[in-house]
Design a protein around this motif. Structure first.
Motif, PDB file in Angstrom:
ATOM      1  N   MET A   1      14.860  -8.340  -4.882  1.00 23.64           N
ATOM      2  CA  MET A   1      13.902  -7.297  -4.598  1.00 23.64           C
ATOM      3  C   MET A   1      12.528  -7.589  -5.181  1.00 23.64           C
ATOM      4  N   ALA A   2      12.521  -8.307  -6.347  1.00 28.12           N
ATOM      5  CA  ALA A   2      11.256  -8.531  -7.044  1.00 28.12           C
ATOM      6  C   ALA A   2      10.307  -9.395  -6.228  1.00 28.12           C
ATOM      7  N   ASP A   3      10.854 -10.215  -5.300  1.00 26.96           N
ATOM      8  CA  ASP A   3      10.018 -11.138  -4.540  1.00 26.96           C
ATOM      9  C   ASP A   3       9.378 -10.484  -3.318  1.00 26.96           C
ATOM     10  N   LYS A   4       9.812  -9.285  -2.979  1.00 26.89           N
ATOM     11  CA  LYS A   4       9.294  -8.642  -1.780  1.00 26.89           C
ATOM     12  C   LYS A   4       7.926  -8.020  -2.025  1.00 26.89           C
ATOM     13  N   ARG A   5       7.047  -8.137  -1.017  1.00 27.22           N
ATOM     14  CA  ARG A   5       5.736  -7.505  -1.126  1.00 27.22           C
ATOM     15  C   ARG A   5       5.842  -6.014  -0.857  1.00 27.22           C
ATOM     16  N   ASP A   6       4.913  -5.276  -1.395  1.00 21.24           N
ATOM     17  CA  ASP A   6       4.875  -3.839  -1.160  1.00 21.24           C
ATOM     18  C   ASP A   6       4.684  -3.585   0.338  1.00 21.24           C
ATOM     19  N   TYR A   7       5.465  -2.661   0.897  1.00 18.55           N
ATOM     20  CA  TYR A   7       5.415  -2.405   2.338  1.00 18.55           C
ATOM     21  C   TYR A   7       4.037  -1.896   2.781  1.00 18.55           C
ATOM     22  N   TYR A   8       3.397  -1.105   1.944  1.00 17.86           N
ATOM     23  CA  TYR A   8       2.056  -0.633   2.295  1.00 17.86           C
ATOM     24  C   TYR A   8       1.069  -1.797   2.337  1.00 17.86           C
ATOM     25  N   GLU A   9       1.246  -2.721   1.425  1.00 19.88           N
ATOM     26  CA  GLU A   9       0.393  -3.920   1.395  1.00 19.88           C
ATOM     27  C   GLU A   9       0.644  -4.778   2.645  1.00 19.88           C
ATOM     28  N   VAL A  10       1.916  -4.877   3.056  1.00 18.93           N
ATOM     29  CA  VAL A  10       2.261  -5.662   4.252  1.00 18.93           C
ATOM     30  C   VAL A  10       1.518  -5.141   5.479  1.00 18.93           C
ATOM     31  N   LEU A  11       1.453  -3.802   5.605  1.00 24.19           N
ATOM     32  CA  LEU A  11       0.789  -3.202   6.769  1.00 24.19           C
ATOM     33  C   LEU A  11      -0.705  -2.986   6.540  1.00 24.19           C
ATOM     34  N   GLY A  12      -1.161  -3.220   5.327  1.00 22.81           N
ATOM     35  CA  GLY A  12      -2.590  -3.090   5.036  1.00 22.81           C
ATOM     36  C   GLY A  12      -3.077  -1.662   5.021  1.00 22.81           C
ATOM     37  N   ILE A  13      -2.262  -0.760   4.488  1.00 24.27           N
ATOM     38  CA  ILE A  13      -2.621   0.660   4.457  1.00 24.27           C
ATOM     39  C   ILE A  13      -2.409   1.220   3.055  1.00 24.27           C
ATOM     40  N   ALA A  14      -2.993   2.401   2.835  1.00 23.94           N
ATOM     41  CA  ALA A  14      -2.837   3.071   1.539  1.00 23.94           C
ATOM     42  C   ALA A  14      -1.506   3.809   1.488  1.00 23.94           C
ATOM     43  N   LYS A  15      -1.049   4.127   0.305  1.00 23.74           N
ATOM     44  CA  LYS A  15       0.254   4.755   0.145  1.00 23.74           C
ATOM     45  C   LYS A  15       0.336   6.124   0.801  1.00 23.74           C
ATOM     46  N   GLY A  16      -0.746   6.845   0.868  1.00 23.71           N
ATOM     47  CA  GLY A  16      -0.708   8.171   1.458  1.00 23.71           C
ATOM     48  C   GLY A  16      -1.023   8.185   2.949  1.00 23.71           C
ATOM     49  N   ALA A  17      -0.870   7.045   3.617  1.00 25.20           N
ATOM     50  CA  ALA A  17      -1.215   6.936   5.045  1.00 25.20           C
ATOM     51  C   ALA A  17      -0.366   7.878   5.892  1.00 25.20           C
ATOM     52  N   SER A  18      -0.984   8.401   6.968  1.00 23.86           N
ATOM     53  CA  SER A  18      -0.282   9.310   7.869  1.00 23.86           C
ATOM     54  C   SER A  18       0.603   8.518   8.833  1.00 23.86           C
ATOM     55  N   GLU A  19       1.417   9.251   9.617  1.00 25.71           N
ATOM     56  CA  GLU A  19       2.289   8.592  10.598  1.00 25.71           C
ATOM     57  C   GLU A  19       1.464   7.804  11.620  1.00 25.71           C
ATOM     58  N   ASP A  20       0.369   8.384  12.084  1.00 21.77           N
ATOM     59  CA  ASP A  20      -0.488   7.695  13.064  1.00 21.77           C
ATOM     60  C   ASP A  20      -1.103   6.442  12.466  1.00 21.77           C
ATOM     61  N   GLU A  21      -1.523   6.514  11.212  1.00 26.07           N
ATOM     62  CA  GLU A  21      -2.118   5.341  10.555  1.00 26.07           C
ATOM     63  C   GLU A  21      -1.071   4.245  10.381  1.00 26.07           C
ATOM     64  N   ILE A  22       0.155   4.638  10.048  1.00 30.59           N
ATOM     65  CA  ILE A  22       1.240   3.652   9.899  1.00 30.59           C
ATOM     66  C   ILE A  22       1.524   2.984  11.248  1.00 30.59           C
ATOM     67  N   LYS A  23       1.574   3.797  12.285  1.00 30.82           N
ATOM     68  CA  LYS A  23       1.873   3.267  13.629  1.00 30.82           C
ATOM     69  C   LYS A  23       0.770   2.315  14.100  1.00 30.82           C
ATOM     70  N   LYS A  24      -0.488   2.713  13.900  1.00 29.60           N
ATOM     71  CA  LYS A  24      -1.618   1.866  14.312  1.00 29.60           C
ATOM     72  C   LYS A  24      -1.619   0.543  13.542  1.00 29.60           C
ATOM     73  N   ALA A  25      -1.354   0.636  12.246  1.00 28.70           N
ATOM     74  CA  ALA A  25      -1.329  -0.577  11.424  1.00 28.70           C
ATOM     75  C   ALA A  25      -0.205  -1.507  11.877  1.00 28.70           C
ATOM     76  N   TYR A  26       0.936  -0.910  12.204  1.00 26.58           N
ATOM     77  CA  TYR A  26       2.066  -1.731  12.670  1.00 26.58           C
ATOM     78  C   TYR A  26       1.715  -2.460  13.969  1.00 26.58           C
ATOM     79  N   LYS A  27       1.129  -1.732  14.911  1.00 27.09           N
ATOM     80  CA  LYS A  27       0.747  -2.362  16.181  1.00 27.09           C
ATOM     81  C   LYS A  27      -0.168  -3.562  15.946  1.00 27.09           C
ATOM     82  N   LYS A  28      -1.153  -3.361  15.087  1.00 27.20           N
ATOM     83  CA  LYS A  28      -2.133  -4.418  14.807  1.00 27.20           C
ATOM     84  C   LYS A  28      -1.464  -5.641  14.187  1.00 27.20           C
ATOM     85  N   MET A  29      -0.639  -5.422  13.174  1.00 30.63           N
ATOM     86  CA  MET A  29      -0.010  -6.542  12.471  1.00 30.63           C
ATOM     87  C   MET A  29       1.068  -7.208  13.321  1.00 30.63           C
TER      88      MET A  29
END
Length: 375
Positions: A1-29
């Protein structure tokens, strides 16, 4: 587990991101690292899996809450064992996840949005034309039975004044996701939505004319222009004269395959016209002015004296026009000597006297034959 990157960092978003922001970031990445856009790039492939893993967790309210509280341990498969939590991530069908956002535009899990415009099917027909019609082109009427947009409902399948309902189960995608627990983990597969039959919409009041299909069968007569020089077996396409498209998509094409009826005198090789013409013994010996049939009509040809049976001569520019409009082929005429039959007594005696006056020097091919025979 220690080797995994933070999921928010993977998608390039802040921790308090909304559902739409998460979805948009996922599409882009996901677009950026998709294997179809990075063939052979192992690093991009790994990042694509990482992006999908991050989205799988952050798009799920429960998993996201556990991740926010416990980090990667909160979504570990063994986390909360025996408490009814499986914690599994679906690696089995990344294409289904990706396709649900991008309409199957990439490889893996590729599907077509049932409500997207779709081109209609093409219609195939065949017609027979004459040798001359193929040579010089012609106009033909072709009768087809095709599906056309219903004039009553304008293709939506609904009775006038009503509209279709977007399927509440699949939200218009026509597909539903089924998750299965296997020894390898939880896998997700997609199948046609049972509620709407994979159409993505539900018609409560079908159009009486098309019975909800949006199309009606009609018989149409199409004027087809056959180009000069077309050959047997070739196909011409008339755009937009096939079956109607769906959801506002364009109609298909009418594809007409040409069959050329055999000609009594001519045959064809590419743009060349071939024929055979009989000549008399006297014409072959003395020469003559011949009248030769062509696809343009009769032409005269001066046959030289001493012409041998099987000789082929060319009539330049009397062949088939090139289908691209660049000139014409030639006609090739092969002459053969026809042996006369039913001679009377006088004709036979005259012919015998003529033969007696002939020597070997008058027959070049005969001399060559016996010379070879002696060898």
């Amino acid at each position: 587990m220690a080797d995994k990157r933070d999921y928010y960092e993977v998608l390039g978003i802040a921790k308090g991101a909304s559902e739409d922001e998460i979805k948009k970031a996922y599409k882009k990445m996901a677009r950026k690292y998709h294997p179809d856009l990075n063939p052979g790039d192992k690093e991009a492939e790994e990042k694509f899996k990482e992006v999908n893993e991050a989205y799988e967790v952050l798009s799920d309210t429960n998993k996201k809450a556990r991740y926010d509280q416990y980090g990667h341990a909160g979504v570990d498969p063994n986390f909360g064992a025996g408490a009814g939590f499986d914690g599994s991530f679906d690696f089995g069908d990344l294409g289904d996840i990706f396709g649900s956002f991008f309409g199957g535009g990439f490889g893996g899990g590729r599907r077509t949005n049932p409500n997207a415009p779709q081109r209609g099917e093409s219609i195939r027909q065949s017609i027979a034309i004459s040798f001359e019609e193929a040579a010089f082109g012609c106009e033909k009427e072709v009768v087809v039975d095709r599906m056309e947009e219903c004039g009553t409902c304008h293709g939506n399948g609904c009775a006038p004044g009503t509209t279709p309902e977007i399927c509440p189960d699949c939200h218009g995608s026509g597909q539903v996701q089924v998750r299965r627990q296997t020894p390898m983990g939880v896998f997700a597969t997609s199948s046609p939505c049972p509620k709407c039959g994979g159409k993505g919409k539900i018609i409560h009041q079908p159009c009486k004319d098309c019975h909800g299909t949006g199309v009606v069968r009609k018989r149409k007569t199409i004027q087809a222009s056959i180009p000069a020089g077309i050959d047997n077996g070739q196909t011409i396409s008339i755009r937009g004269q096939g079956h109607a498209g769906k959801n506002g998509g364009p109609a298909g094409d009418l594809l007409i395959t040409i069959t050329i009826r055999p000609h009594e005198l001519f045959r064809r090789e590419g743009t060349s016209v071939l024929c055979e013409a009989p000549i008399t013994f006297a014409q072959a010996v003395l020469g003559a002015e011949l009248e030769i049939p062509t696809i343009d009509g009769k032409v005269k040809y001066d046959l030289p004296e001493g012409t041998q049976s099987g000789t082929t001569f060319r009539l330049k520019g009397k062949g088939i026009p090139s289908i691209n409009g660049r000139g014409r082929g030639d006609q090739y005429v092969t002459v053969y000597i026809e042996t006369p039959k039913n001679l009377n007594k006088e004709q036979k005696e005259a012919l015998k006297k003529f033969a007696d006056t002939m020597g070997d020097n008058n027959y070049e091919e005969r001399k060559k034959f016996f010379k070879k025979f002696k060898k």
